[in-house]
Enzyme design. Structure first.
Site, short mmCIF file in Angstrom:
data_model
loop_
_atom_site.label_atom_id
_atom_site.label_comp_id
_atom_site.label_asym_id
_atom_site.label_seq_id
_atom_site.Cartn_x
_atom_site.Cartn_y
_atom_site.Cartn_z
N GLU A 158 0.94 -1.30 0.14
CA GLU A 158 0.09 0.01 0.02
C GLU A 158 0.89 1.39 0.00
OE1 GLU A 158 -2.87 -0.45 3.23
OE2 GLU A 158 -3.50 -2.50 2.44
N ASN A 201 2.14 -5.26 -3.01
CA ASN A 201 0.77 -5.54 -2.89
C ASN A 201 -0.27 -4.15 -2.51
OD1 ASN A 201 -1.30 -7.61 -2.28
ND2 ASN A 201 -1.18 -6.92 0.08
N HIS A 237 -10.74 -6.12 -2.34
CA HIS A 237 -11.69 -5.91 -1.19
C HIS A 237 -12.86 -5.31 -2.13
CE1 HIS A 237 -9.30 -7.18 2.00
NE2 HIS A 237 -8.20 -6.27 1.74
N GLU A 266 -6.35 -10.64 -1.09
CA GLU A 266 -7.12 -10.49 0.16
C GLU A 266 -8.65 -10.54 -0.27
OE1 GLU A 266 -5.83 -7.16 2.33
OE2 GLU A 266 -3.60 -7.68 1.92
N ASP A 268 -12.27 -10.43 -0.74
CA ASP A 268 -13.70 -10.58 0.02
C ASP A 268 -14.59 -9.71 -0.64
OD1 ASP A 268 -12.75 -8.11 1.24
OD2 ASP A 268 -12.58 -8.88 3.08
O1 9MR Z 1 -7.69 -7.98 8.72
C1 9MR Z 1 -6.85 -7.03 9.25
C2 9MR Z 1 -7.29 -6.67 10.36
O2 9MR Z 1 -7.55 -7.66 11.32
C3 9MR Z 1 -6.36 -5.47 11.21
O3 9MR Z 1 -7.36 -5.09 12.17
C4 9MR Z 1 -6.09 -4.55 9.94
C5 9MR Z 1 -5.33 -3.39 10.61
O4 9MR Z 1 -4.77 -2.40 9.54
O5 9MR Z 1 -5.46 -5.25 8.92
C6 9MR Z 1 -6.42 -5.94 8.36
O6 9MR Z 1 -5.87 -6.60 7.20
C7 9MR Z 1 -5.57 -5.42 6.08
C8 9MR Z 1 -4.27 -6.00 5.43
O7 9MR Z 1 -3.12 -6.37 6.26
C9 9MR Z 1 -3.65 -4.97 4.26
N1 9MR Z 1 -4.75 -4.77 3.40
C10 9MR Z 1 -6.12 -4.34 4.00
C11 9MR Z 1 -6.54 -5.38 5.08
C12 9MR Z 1 -8.00 -5.00 5.74
O8 9MR Z 1 -7.83 -3.97 6.24
#
Ligand code: 9MR
Length: 450
Positions: A158, A201, A237, A266, A268
């Protein structure tokens, strides 16, 4: 010293693990009745994000172990989890996931080495030179611990801004080290574990837009200058504000044409029923039609633990029933044993499943009307049974669109005329209850279907 011992023992077990993975793949290629085995038949992996804290839940572990061939630790490999204070690495939770995955013959995706979020507080105040040293030490410490055990690493996550500019996102790395931090991270990562695929990513890069164009230009530049990059991860997402783009396949293909693998990292999709299933089908078909799309990962096993749990974006509901989207993915992967097929291992009672949810539809001082909505899972059902436990004082005076039997204050309700439901379809029954001094809500138990 203890870290060195741990590294050696992880490396020593890696050979055994590789053998286990081969056995699992050979076994599942015959059956092709789970997501992992069906994807293996297409030369792909099918993974999920996993949280170490849920591995002790038997339904969670059973669903994970049965269906998936790859895991991504959802939070446990992030910087705040692995190096909470400088130079002091903790791998306990991440090791739990990696050990579990390896015992099941699953691959592991590493997520993530350099990201502006979930950074421990000691990182941001560092000056430029110190930050560069810390970034490289973090990459070396984390990748070194898992050397030879991770099939792909999200090296940088990101780093580009949302919106139309295509600019880099402000972060300690960007602000202090400039554009070159990404290249440096990839070069350090290559040296740390030459066997791992190195990915960039990001999200909102799934279709062609200013952000994905900027990532595209970076990858093109890296390839032309020999900066080591092997893959690009598309987080994917999706929801109604950010639907599956119509040029999704085209976008994956244009990156693949640069000479990198692409992975859906990722996935969903918020929603339910056949609309959600159709969107999942689009994503799977897009990946399968791009030969360098090497695998897909959904961002969690069950809706109840999703970061977007309110949007029910995953393939299994909160009771681990297969949703219509599960059947759609399995069938898009060419698998069998999904909806309607006898012997599907994920289906209680040969595939039939349902969920029951309760709402109060009317309320007055001495009583209320309750409604229970029954929704079929991934395949059609011909009957259902729901239990409703009332607070001890309350009594039911009438019930419609269902047939109750009573045991104490537990009513078991079966269909009257409304037992047959298409996959994902709903019906409901209603009742009038007298409060008799208690305004508490009844509890609805697990729905069963046949
Ligand atoms: O799913 C993850 C969640 O449990 C955490 O609280 C969050 C914190 O930033 O991160 C989520 O995963 C993220 C991933 O690491 C990077 N891309 C976006 C995902 C969803 O927010």
């Amino acid at each position: 010293m203890s870290m060195i011992v741990r590294r050696l023992s992880r490396a020593a077990t890696a050979g055994l693990v590789a053998a286990a993975a081969l056995t699992a793949a050979a076994h599942s290629a015959e059956a092709a009745d789970t997501l992992g085995s069906a994807a293996a038949g297409q030369g792909r992996y099918f993974g999920t994000a996993v949280a170490a804290s849920h591995l002790g839940e038997s339904d969670y572990a059973a669903t994970l172990d049965r269906e998936f061939s790859s895991v991504t630790p959802e939070n446990e490999m992030k910087w705040d989890a692995t190096e909470p204070s400088r130079g002091s690495f903790t791998f306990t939770s991440a090791d739990r996931i990696v050990d579990h995955a390896q015992s099941q013959g699953m691959d592991v995706r590493g997520h993530t080495l350099v990201w502006h979020s979930q950074l421990p507080s000691w990182v941001s105040p560092l000056g430029a030179q110190d930050l560069r040293t810390a970034m490289n030490a973090h990459i070396n410490g984390l990748m070194g611990h898992y050397k030879g055990e991770i099939h792909s690493w999200d090296v940088v996550n990101e780093a580009f801004q949302d919106g139309g500019s295509g600019a880099r996102r402000s972060s300690p790395f960007q602000d202090k080290l400039g554009d070159g931090f990404i290249e440096e991270a990839f070069r350090t990562a290559r040296a740390a574990d030459p066997a791992a695929k190195l990915c960039y990513n990001d999200y909102n890069t799934d279709g062609v837009n200013a952000k994905s164009n900027a990532v595209y230009d970076m990858v093109k530049d890296f390839k032309s200058r020999g900066v080591p990059i092997d893959c690009v991860g598309f987080q994917s997402h999706f929801n109604s504000n950010s639907p599956v783009p119509s040029d999704y396949r085209h976008n994956l293909q244009r990156f693949a044409d640069l000479g990198v693998d692409v992975q859906i990292t990722e996935l969903d999709i918020e929603g339910s029923g056949s609309a959600q299933a159709a969107d999942y089908t689009k994503v799977v078909e897009a990946c399968l039609s791009v030969s360098r799309c090497t695998g897909m990962t959904v961002w969690g096993v069950t809706d109840k633990y999703s970061w977007r749990s309110g949007g029910t974006p995953l393939l299994f509901d909160g009771d681990y029933n297969e949703k219509p989207a599960y059947g759609a993915v399995l069938s898009a992967l060419g698998g069998s044993g999904g909806p309607g097929d006898p012997g599907d291992p994920g289906d209680p009672g040969d595939g039939a499943s349902c969920t029951a949810t309760y709402t109060r539809t009317a309320d007055w001082s001495s009583g209320y009307n309750g409604q229970v909505t029954i929704t079929a899972g991934a395949e059609p059902i011909s009957s259902w049974t729901a239990t409703v436990t009332l607070p001890a004082q309350q009594s039911v005076s009438s019930l419609w669109n269902g047939t109750p039997t009573w045991s104490g204050n537990v009513m078991t309700v079966r269909p009257s005329w409304n037992g047959t439901l298409a996959a994902g379809a709903s019906t409901s029954f209603g009742f009038t209850a007298a409060k008799n001094g208690s305004d508490a809500a009844p509890t609805v138990g697990t729905c069963t279907a046949s």
